[in-house]
Design a protein around this motif. Structure first.
Motif, PDB file in Angstrom:
ATOM      1  N   ALA A  66       0.853  -1.192   0.000  1.00 49.09           N
ATOM      2  CA  ALA A  66       0.000   0.000   0.000  1.00 49.09           C
ATOM      3  C   ALA A  66       0.887   1.239   0.000  1.00 49.09           C
ATOM      4  N   THR A  67       0.352   2.341  -0.524  1.00 46.33           N
ATOM      5  CA  THR A  67       1.099   3.604  -0.545  1.00 46.33           C
ATOM      6  C   THR A  67       0.173   4.755  -0.188  1.00 46.33           C
ATOM      7  N   LEU A  68       0.773   5.795   0.384  1.00 46.25           N
ATOM      8  CA  LEU A  68       0.054   7.028   0.692  1.00 46.25           C
ATOM      9  C   LEU A  68       0.174   8.007  -0.461  1.00 46.25           C
ATOM     10  N   ASP A  69      -0.635   9.040  -0.412  1.00 46.41           N
ATOM     11  CA  ASP A  69      -0.529  10.142  -1.372  1.00 46.41           C
ATOM     12  C   ASP A  69       0.699  10.955  -0.987  1.00 46.41           C
ATOM     13  N   THR A  70       1.722  10.940  -1.854  1.00 46.95           N
ATOM     14  CA  THR A  70       2.998  11.597  -1.535  1.00 46.95           C
ATOM     15  C   THR A  70       3.235  12.850  -2.371  1.00 46.95           C
ATOM     16  N   ARG A  71       2.220  13.426  -2.977  1.00 47.28           N
ATOM     17  CA  ARG A  71       2.425  14.610  -3.829  1.00 47.28           C
ATOM     18  C   ARG A  71       2.995  15.770  -3.016  1.00 47.28           C
ATOM     19  N   GLY A  72       2.519  15.960  -1.804  1.00 49.23           N
ATOM     20  CA  GLY A  72       3.048  17.047  -0.978  1.00 49.23           C
ATOM     21  C   GLY A  72       4.503  16.815  -0.620  1.00 49.23           C
ATOM     22  N   LEU A  73       4.854  15.602  -0.302  1.00 52.84           N
ATOM     23  CA  LEU A  73       6.248  15.304   0.046  1.00 52.84           C
ATOM     24  C   LEU A  73       7.158  15.468  -1.160  1.00 52.84           C
ATOM     25  N   ARG A  74       6.695  15.039  -2.318  1.00 48.86           N
ATOM     26  CA  ARG A  74       7.540  15.162  -3.506  1.00 48.86           C
ATOM     27  C   ARG A  74       7.727  16.624  -3.884  1.00 48.86           C
ATOM     28  N   SER A  75       6.716  17.444  -3.647  1.00 51.82           N
ATOM     29  CA  SER A  75       6.883  18.879  -3.893  1.00 51.82           C
ATOM     30  C   SER A  75       7.936  19.459  -2.955  1.00 51.82           C
ATOM     31  N   GLN A  76       7.902  19.072  -1.711  1.00 49.52           N
ATOM     32  CA  GLN A  76       8.915  19.539  -0.767  1.00 49.52           C
ATOM     33  C   GLN A  76      10.298  19.024  -1.156  1.00 49.52           C
ATOM     34  N   LEU A  77      10.335  17.801  -1.688  1.00 50.69           N
ATOM     35  CA  LEU A  77      11.631  17.262  -2.112  1.00 50.69           C
ATOM     36  C   LEU A  77      12.204  18.067  -3.276  1.00 50.69           C
ATOM     37  N   ASN A  78      11.346  18.439  -4.198  1.00 48.31           N
ATOM     38  CA  ASN A  78      11.814  19.271  -5.329  1.00 48.31           C
ATOM     39  C   ASN A  78      12.366  20.595  -4.817  1.00 48.31           C
TER      40      ASN A  78
END
Length: 395
Positions: free
Chosen positions: A117-129
């Motif tokens: 299973a995975t969570l919605d990581t769009r916010g984390l990936r934006s912070q990573l960018n």
């Protein structure tokens, strides 16, 4: 007229009466009967006295076995336990969030490292960018600072600047380097958070529970799946301490399951007696995990010797007595005749159609093994050895 009447009356009075003759005949018949009885009694007499008319009824024919006592009882006992997985884990997300995908369901077999299973990581990936951009900016600033340091060193060598200007340039370069490290650390933290936003199987097993669906908000640490290891099973069986001491760690033993025999290796013996069950826990590793399922009942058969003087008798030889005891009948010879005499016994162990008893039985006694409902104490019997009596007492 008067004379004729009186003559008639006179004739009737003079007739003879038969009462005397009848009395003589009755007396004569009575004497004959008495004489006949006397002759019968005299003919039935013997030299030892009068013959006994009433005799015992015909002895009842019964099957018997010869008692052969043994000093101990060998019991084949079965001890049960449950099959369980060596490892069972409740899997969840370390950080909360909205579940984007569920890749497994109850009953699925998964392999090590499989994504569940995975969570919605769009916010984390934006912070990573953003963190990666900060790294690039910090790297550029550090390069400029290092160039400044080189120029200031060149000018210092020609005497055009003071040492302080060089030191300030070096400090700026060091600060720029620290900003690079901080930006990279922030990016690494975000990457870890993204990795932890996915649940992967830590080992091969079976999904036994699923608590969430896509779109649900999972709180940190909440169990999403329950994973049971399927490739490594074990069985825990409680044994009396005396029997547990006979087992050898590392040896292979045969357990009995619902689907047949199950080979297992003894991994350990705890040596600690359970206060409620009075048993010692033994742990077996199942060699073939496909031979039995998790949660199945398995049994270990072991033989235990009990010092108890007694013998095996057929269940048909026993009738229920009083105070938990049982009774049986023994054929005893008394004054040339066989008679049934009762004896009380205690049942120590029963197995199917036979029971191990102790009590009022001695070696060589002839035990009546059937037909007890027809027998009364002291009844005359005719014992005969039953064809199966030779094996009835085998332990």
């Amino acid at each position: 007229m008067n004379m004729s009447v009186s003559e008639h009356d006179h004739g009737e009075v003079r007739e003879p009466k038969p009462s005397f003759i009848k009395g003589l005949l009755f007396l004569f018949v009575l004497l004959i009967v008495v004489a006949g009885l006397a002759i019968f009694v005299l003919t039935q007499r013997s030299s030892e006295g009068p013959l006994i008319i009433s005799e015992d009824p015909t002895p009842l024919s019964v099957d018997v076995m010869t008692a052969s006592l043994q000093q101990s009882l060998d019991l084949d006992e079965k001890f049960t336990g449950l099959v369980a997985a060596k490892r069972t884990s409740e899997l969840g997300f370390s950080a909360g969030g909205r579940i984007a995908r569920m890749n497994a369901d109850v009953g699925d077999r998964v392999v090590t490292g499989q994504s569940l299973a995975t969570l919605d990581t769009r916010g984390l990936r934006s912070q990573l960018n953003s963190a990666e951009a900060q790294i690039a900016e910090a790297v550029a600033n550090h390069a400029l600072a290092m160039s400044t340091v080189e120029r200031q060193n060149a000018l210092l060598a020609k005497g055009h600047v003071a040492q302080q200007r060089v030191d300030e340039a070096v400090a700026q370069a060091t600060t720029a380097r620290a900003r690079i490290d901080a930006a990279r650390a922030q990016a690494d933290t975000l990457r870890v958070q993204i990795d932890l936003s996915s649940i992967t199987a830590p080992y091969a097993g079976v999904i036994t529970r699923r608590n969430f669906d896509e779109g649900a908000i999972a709180s940190p640490g909440a169990p999403v799946f329950e994973l049971v290891e399927s490739s490594a099973l074990e069985a825990r069986i409680g044994l009396p301490s005396s029997l547990a001491a006979e087992l050898v760690v590392g040896d292979t033993y045969e357990l009995l399951g619902d689907r047949g025999p199950v080979a297992a290796t003894l991994r350990s013996v705890t040596g600690i007696i359970d206060s409620s069950q009075r048993t010692v826990t033994t742990v077996f590793d199942i060699l073939d995990s496909d031979a039995v399922s998790t949660g199945a009942v398995v049994r270990l058969e072991m033989q235990r010797s009990v010092s108890e003087l007694g013998l095996w008798v057929p269940v048909s030889a026993l009738s229920e007595g009083q105070r938990g005891l049982w009774s049986l009948y023994i054929a005893k010879q008394e004054e040339g005749a066989w008679r049934a005499r009762p004896g009380l016994v205690e049942v120590i162990q029963s197995e199917g159609e036979r029971a191990y008893v102790r009590g009022a039985v001695s070696d060589g006694d002839r035990i009546i093994i059937d037909g007890l409902q027809r027998i009364t104490p002291g009844q005359a019997i005719h014992p005969k050895l039953a064809p199966t009596a030779t094996t009835a007492n085998e332990g």
